[in-house]
Write a protein that holds these residues in place. Structure first.
Motif, short mmCIF file in Angstrom:
data_model
loop_
_atom_site.label_atom_id
_atom_site.label_comp_id
_atom_site.label_asym_id
_atom_site.label_seq_id
_atom_site.Cartn_x
_atom_site.Cartn_y
_atom_site.Cartn_z
N ALA A 222 0.83 -1.19 0.00
CA ALA A 222 0.00 0.00 0.00
C ALA A 222 0.87 1.25 0.00
N GLU A 223 1.96 1.22 0.75
CA GLU A 223 2.84 2.40 0.78
C GLU A 223 3.52 2.62 -0.57
N LYS A 224 3.81 1.55 -1.30
CA LYS A 224 4.40 1.71 -2.63
C LYS A 224 3.41 2.37 -3.58
N VAL A 225 2.15 2.01 -3.47
CA VAL A 225 1.12 2.64 -4.30
C VAL A 225 1.00 4.11 -3.92
N SER B 33 -5.84 7.45 -0.38
CA SER B 33 -6.04 7.02 1.00
C SER B 33 -6.42 5.54 0.94
N ILE B 34 -5.76 4.74 1.79
CA ILE B 34 -5.97 3.30 1.76
C ILE B 34 -6.29 2.81 3.17
N GLY C 284 -6.22 13.61 7.24
CA GLY C 284 -5.41 14.38 6.32
C GLY C 284 -5.24 13.77 4.94
N ARG C 285 -5.85 12.66 4.70
CA ARG C 285 -5.77 12.00 3.39
C ARG C 285 -4.35 11.64 3.03
N ASN C 286 -4.18 11.02 1.87
CA ASN C 286 -2.89 10.60 1.35
C ASN C 286 -2.10 9.81 2.38
N ARG C 287 -2.74 8.80 2.95
CA ARG C 287 -2.07 7.97 3.94
C ARG C 287 -2.65 6.56 3.93
#
Length: 64
Positions: free
Chosen positions: A1-4, A25-26, A56-59
């Motif tokens: 997920a962090e790679k995406v 966001s995942i 905060g999104r993007n996490r």
């Protein structure tokens, strides 16, 4: 997920030199095994997704 999620650090160049960015966001969870219902697992992953968005999104957020 962090790679995406890391892929969103790159901005895309589009028409007339304008750059476009994106965030992701995942929400993740693990199946606990046994008699746990699929719907319960999906609900927990959905909850994790909204925690990610609300913070905060993007996490990436994982709920146990």
């Amino acid at each position: 997920a962090e790679k995406v999620r890391a892929l969103t650090k790159e901005r895309l160049q589009v028409v007339d030199g304008h750059a476009v960015g994106a965030t992701v966001s995942i929400g993740l969870t693990m199946w606990r095994g046994g008699e746990e219902l699929f719907e319960t697992v999906v609900s927990r992953a959905d909850e994790a997704l909204y925690v990610a968005k609300d913070n905060g999104r993007n996490r990436v957020v994982e709920l146990a």
